[in-house]
Design a protein around this motif. Structure first.
Motif, short mmCIF file in Angstrom:
data_model
loop_
_atom_site.label_atom_id
_atom_site.label_comp_id
_atom_site.label_asym_id
_atom_site.label_seq_id
_atom_site.Cartn_x
_atom_site.Cartn_y
_atom_site.Cartn_z
N LEU A 77 0.83 -1.20 0.00
CA LEU A 77 0.00 0.00 0.00
C LEU A 77 0.87 1.26 0.00
N PRO A 78 0.41 2.34 -0.61
CA PRO A 78 1.13 3.62 -0.49
C PRO A 78 1.26 3.99 0.99
N PRO A 79 2.37 4.61 1.37
CA PRO A 79 2.61 4.89 2.80
C PRO A 79 1.47 5.62 3.50
N VAL A 80 0.87 6.62 2.86
CA VAL A 80 -0.19 7.37 3.54
C VAL A 80 -1.42 6.50 3.77
N PHE A 81 -1.74 5.59 2.84
CA PHE A 81 -2.86 4.68 3.05
C PHE A 81 -2.54 3.68 4.15
N SER A 82 -1.29 3.22 4.18
CA SER A 82 -0.87 2.28 5.21
C SER A 82 -1.03 2.88 6.60
N VAL A 83 -0.54 4.10 6.77
CA VAL A 83 -0.61 4.76 8.07
C VAL A 83 -2.06 5.04 8.45
N THR A 84 -2.88 5.45 7.49
CA THR A 84 -4.30 5.73 7.78
C THR A 84 -5.03 4.45 8.18
N VAL A 88 -7.05 3.49 11.75
CA VAL A 88 -8.40 2.96 11.96
C VAL A 88 -8.36 1.72 12.84
N VAL A 89 -7.46 0.78 12.51
CA VAL A 89 -7.34 -0.44 13.32
C VAL A 89 -6.90 -0.10 14.73
N GLY A 90 -5.93 0.82 14.84
CA GLY A 90 -5.44 1.22 16.16
C GLY A 90 -6.50 1.89 17.00
N ALA A 91 -7.39 2.67 16.37
CA ALA A 91 -8.47 3.32 17.10
C ALA A 91 -9.41 2.28 17.70
N LEU A 92 -9.69 1.23 16.95
CA LEU A 92 -10.55 0.16 17.46
C LEU A 92 -9.89 -0.55 18.64
N LEU A 93 -8.58 -0.83 18.51
CA LEU A 93 -7.86 -1.49 19.60
C LEU A 93 -7.78 -0.60 20.84
N PHE A 94 -7.51 0.69 20.61
CA PHE A 94 -7.38 1.62 21.73
C PHE A 94 -8.71 1.79 22.45
N SER A 95 -9.80 1.88 21.70
CA SER A 95 -11.13 2.01 22.32
C SER A 95 -11.46 0.75 23.12
N THR A 96 -11.11 -0.40 22.59
CA THR A 96 -11.35 -1.66 23.31
C THR A 96 -10.52 -1.72 24.59
N PHE A 97 -9.25 -1.30 24.49
CA PHE A 97 -8.36 -1.28 25.65
C PHE A 97 -8.89 -0.33 26.72
N ASN A 98 -9.37 0.83 26.29
CA ASN A 98 -9.96 1.77 27.24
C ASN A 98 -11.17 1.18 27.94
N LEU A 99 -12.03 0.57 27.15
CA LEU A 99 -13.29 0.05 27.68
C LEU A 99 -13.05 -1.08 28.68
N LEU A 100 -12.13 -1.98 28.34
CA LEU A 100 -11.93 -3.18 29.16
C LEU A 100 -10.99 -2.97 30.34
N LEU A 101 -10.05 -2.04 30.21
CA LEU A 101 -9.01 -1.98 31.23
C LEU A 101 -8.71 -0.57 31.75
N LEU A 102 -8.27 0.32 30.86
CA LEU A 102 -7.69 1.58 31.32
C LEU A 102 -8.68 2.42 32.11
N TRP A 138 -2.57 10.13 14.85
CA TRP A 138 -1.56 9.19 14.33
C TRP A 138 -1.08 9.62 12.95
N VAL A 139 -2.00 10.03 12.09
CA VAL A 139 -1.62 10.47 10.75
C VAL A 139 -0.76 11.73 10.82
N LEU A 140 -1.15 12.67 11.68
CA LEU A 140 -0.37 13.90 11.82
C LEU A 140 1.02 13.62 12.38
N LEU A 141 1.11 12.68 13.31
CA LEU A 141 2.42 12.32 13.86
C LEU A 141 3.34 11.80 12.77
N ASN A 142 2.79 11.00 11.86
CA ASN A 142 3.60 10.40 10.80
C ASN A 142 3.83 11.33 9.62
N SER A 143 3.09 12.43 9.58
CA SER A 143 3.12 13.28 8.38
C SER A 143 4.52 13.81 8.02
N PRO A 144 5.39 14.22 8.98
CA PRO A 144 6.72 14.69 8.55
C PRO A 144 7.50 13.62 7.79
#
Length: 307
Positions: A77-84, A88-102, A138-144
């Motif tokens: 995949l092109p780098p920008v699509f890969s990071v995006t 999306v996947v990371g947002a789902l994991l982070f929301s699940t982690f928040n809900l179940l534990l943090l 996440w996208v903004l962090l990777n943008s440079p």
């Protein structure tokens, strides 16, 4: 040792240092702005609260990027699509982690946050509250670095030719098995033409990869493990969990106390971890012995004097 530490935490040169700096600044900014999620906490507690959330998100995103980067289809995949997509996947994991534990840990410790119920509706609420923002972050962090990679590609499209002295394809690639050759060509296709393809070393910057050649260096989006696998057709060796070198380009090994530095013929210096030192020394000894034999074979014996 201190110099190495500075290099690894300097946000200008290190992706790890960049993430640490960005995460700390964001956590402090959220603590000062006091969003509703942390209302009722004092400033130090708010900082710890947001630092825990930001750090968890960054770790989950980074692990997701590295894991998906090892999948061949994802790697194309092109780098920008890969990071995006990772966002999306990371947002789902982070929301699940928040809900179940943090959020529940925070509730038990501070008794100030009413956690969402563990249900699909609770997960949707977590995604609504933080999903889009965390993807954007996440996208903004990777943008440079994404911009840097795009500029490398634009320079190629402008028609800048590769240096004449650098071979277009390593000789080993032609004789490589189809799968190994395909992986190598995939790696080489990501390099800007201006630096050629005579790879000297590679260094991991988490999910990014710094590739050094005889003519320069470039940053690409590729996992270190996948790159090492691609370079399996070239005589080389991993010398550190983050560094691989081409044996043919090793100039010297230098010891400085407990440290061993591998100096390459381009002047690049990379640390050799204790685990890999015996194997590297044995490899270089075999290489040097072979060179001596080859040199001796080129020396023709002197003719016998005519009597």
């Amino acid at each position: 040792m201190l110099d190495d530490l500075v290099v690894h935490v300097d946000p200008r040169h290190s992706w790890t240092g960049y993430l640490v700096a960005a995460g700390t600044i964001l956590s402090f900014g959220l603590a000062l702005s006091e969003p509703s999620a942390s209302s009722g906490l004092g400033l130090p507690a708010r900082f710890v609260f947001w630092l825990a959330h930001v750090a968890s998100a960054l770790i989950l995103y980074e692990l997701t990027q590295i894991t998906l980067g090892r999948i061949a289809m994802f790697g194309h995949l092109p780098p920008v699509f890969s990071v995006t997509m990772v966002g999306v996947v990371g947002a789902l994991l982070f929301s699940t982690f928040n809900l179940l534990l943090l959020d529940r840990i925070v509730f038990l410790i501070g008794d100030v946050l009413d956690p969402e119920s563990i249900s699909i509706a609770g997960l949707m609420d977590e995604l609504r509250d933080s999903g889009a923002v965390s993807v954007l972050f996440w996208v903004l962090l990777n943008s440079p670095r994404l911009i840097m990679i795009a500029e490398q590609k634009n320079a190629d499209e402008a028609g800048e030719p590769p240096p004449a002295e650098v071979a277009s394809t390593p000789p080993d690639a032609a004789d490589a098995p189809s799968e190994a050759g395909r992986l190598l060509l995939d790696l080489l296709s990501r390099l800007p033409r201006r630096i050629g393809t005579d790879i000297v070393a590679i260094s991991a910057e988490l999910h990014y990869l710094r590739v050094y050649t005889l003519a320069g260096e470039a940053l690409i989006l590729m996992s270190f493990g996948r790159a090492v696998e691609a370079l399996g057709v070239i005589p080389g060796q991993t010398i550190h969990r983050s560094h691989w070198i081409a044996v043919a380009h090793v100039a010297t090994l230098e010891s400085d106390g407990n440290r061993v530095i591998c100096r390459l013929d381009t002047g690049l210096e990379l640390p050799v971890s204790r685990t890999y030192r015996p194997r590297l020394r044995a490899t270089l000894a075999g290489r040097d012995h072979q060179r001596v034999l080859q040199a001796a074979g080129r020396i023709a014996p002197a003719p016998n004097p005519v009597e």
